[in-house]
Design a protein around this motif. Structure first.
Motif: not given
Length: 304
Positions: A99-110, A131-146
């Motif tokens: 969170r300190d590095k990226f500014g948001f919670v670690f996103m993973i479809c757990a 920028i790479v991590e932001l896009e990766g986190a968005a993909q994980e959020e999409l998995k959770i959403t689905e």
């Protein structure tokens, strides 16, 4: 037809723009149609601020506070149950560093992932550029959403509501359906070389999202699959629950995949994927799709 209200979608994804757009796109004839619309909206209509708003609705991985939602607890159940005191402490420390590095919670479809697996992925992704991590986190959020959309559809199916209340409206159950005691799709893995169950194999269940364009030998769109659930086979070779227990499974194409590379590193097949179709006339039936595996061969069948 299923009509979604904004309040329904906010349980699935905390981005208000996404919730409003998906609700406006309903009613949906099937879960697959809703998943297709959700992917389009999330990737094409929601901006970075919307992504961050959705991330903020999630607790840090491993959190056990009473305020954590039921769905978050279910999704993190494997991680929490497999976390030792030292692993839990390390997860908390790495969550804070992330969170300190990226500014948001670690996103993973757990869903189905153990604490060591989540921790290893957190450490790996910590090295990413923002920028790479932001896009990766968005993909994980999409998995959770689905996953949550599938839960939303199934949880409301047994308790229809009126459209005036703004919740999902479902048609009556098909004649002949009955309450199940297990999910409509199950599997197990047997090691035919050893003559024993195969434990510790990661299993994924997916559904084809593009109803108008079914998967085929000619269709090379490998991004057409939507994750429904994942698990690890136990000592009996059986996977945990890969989808919700529903009376009527959605018709369409499904893919069940097995990560055999970790189980048999020297084997010929790094993974095995089995694609099968559930027809409209079969939605009340049970589909057991086992894998019989050895280092240099595999087979399957429809069991009971």
């Amino acid at each position: 037809m299923a009509t979604l209200a904004v309040e329904d979608v906010l349980r699935v994804n905390g981005c208000r723009r996404f919730a409003a757009a998906l609700a406006a796109a309903s009613p949906f004839a099937s879960l697959a149609d809703a998943l297709l619309a959700a992917r389009r909206i999330w990737l094409n209509e929601v901006d970075v601020n919307g992504w961050l708003e959705a991330f903020a609705a999630h607790p840090a991985i491993g959190t056990t506070s009473p305020s954590v939602s039921k769905w978050s607890k279910e999704e993190q159940s494997a991680a929490i149950s497999t976390a030792t005191d030292s692993t839990a402490q390390e997860l908390a420390e790495w969550n804070a560093r992330y969170r300190d590095k990226f500014g948001f919670v670690f996103m993973i479809c757990a869903s189905g992932r153990t604490a060591p697996e989540v921790l290893a992925e957190l450490k790996r992704r910590y090295a990413n550029r923002p920028i790479v991590e932001l896009e990766g986190a968005a993909q994980e959020e999409l998995k959770i959403t689905e996953l949550r959309l599938a839960k939303l559809f199934s949880s409301e199916a047994a308790a229809p509501t009126t459209s005036a209340e703004g919740h999902i409206s479902q048609p009556d159950k098909a004649a002949g359906s009955s309450n199940r005691t297990r999910p409509p799709i199950t599997t197990h893995v047997l090691d035919t070389a050893l003559g024993s169950p195969a434990s510790g194999i990661e299993v994924h269940l997916e559904m084809w999202k593009a109803v108008s364009s079914p998967p085929s030998f000619e269709n090379k769109d490998f991004n057409g699959w939507t994750m429904l659930g994942s698990s690890i086979t136990n000592n009996d070779g059986r996977s945990g629950q890969l989808m919700d227990i529903v009376d009527n499974v959605a018709p369409g194409f499904y893919r069940i995949s097995f990560n055999t590379s970790k189980y048999a590193p020297s084997g010929f097949f790094p993974y095995v994927s089995i694609i099968f179709e559930i027809k409209k006339s079969q939605t009340t039936e049970h589909f057991h799709v086992p894998l019989l595996h050895s280092p240099f061969s595999f087979t399957t069948y429809r069991g009971s």
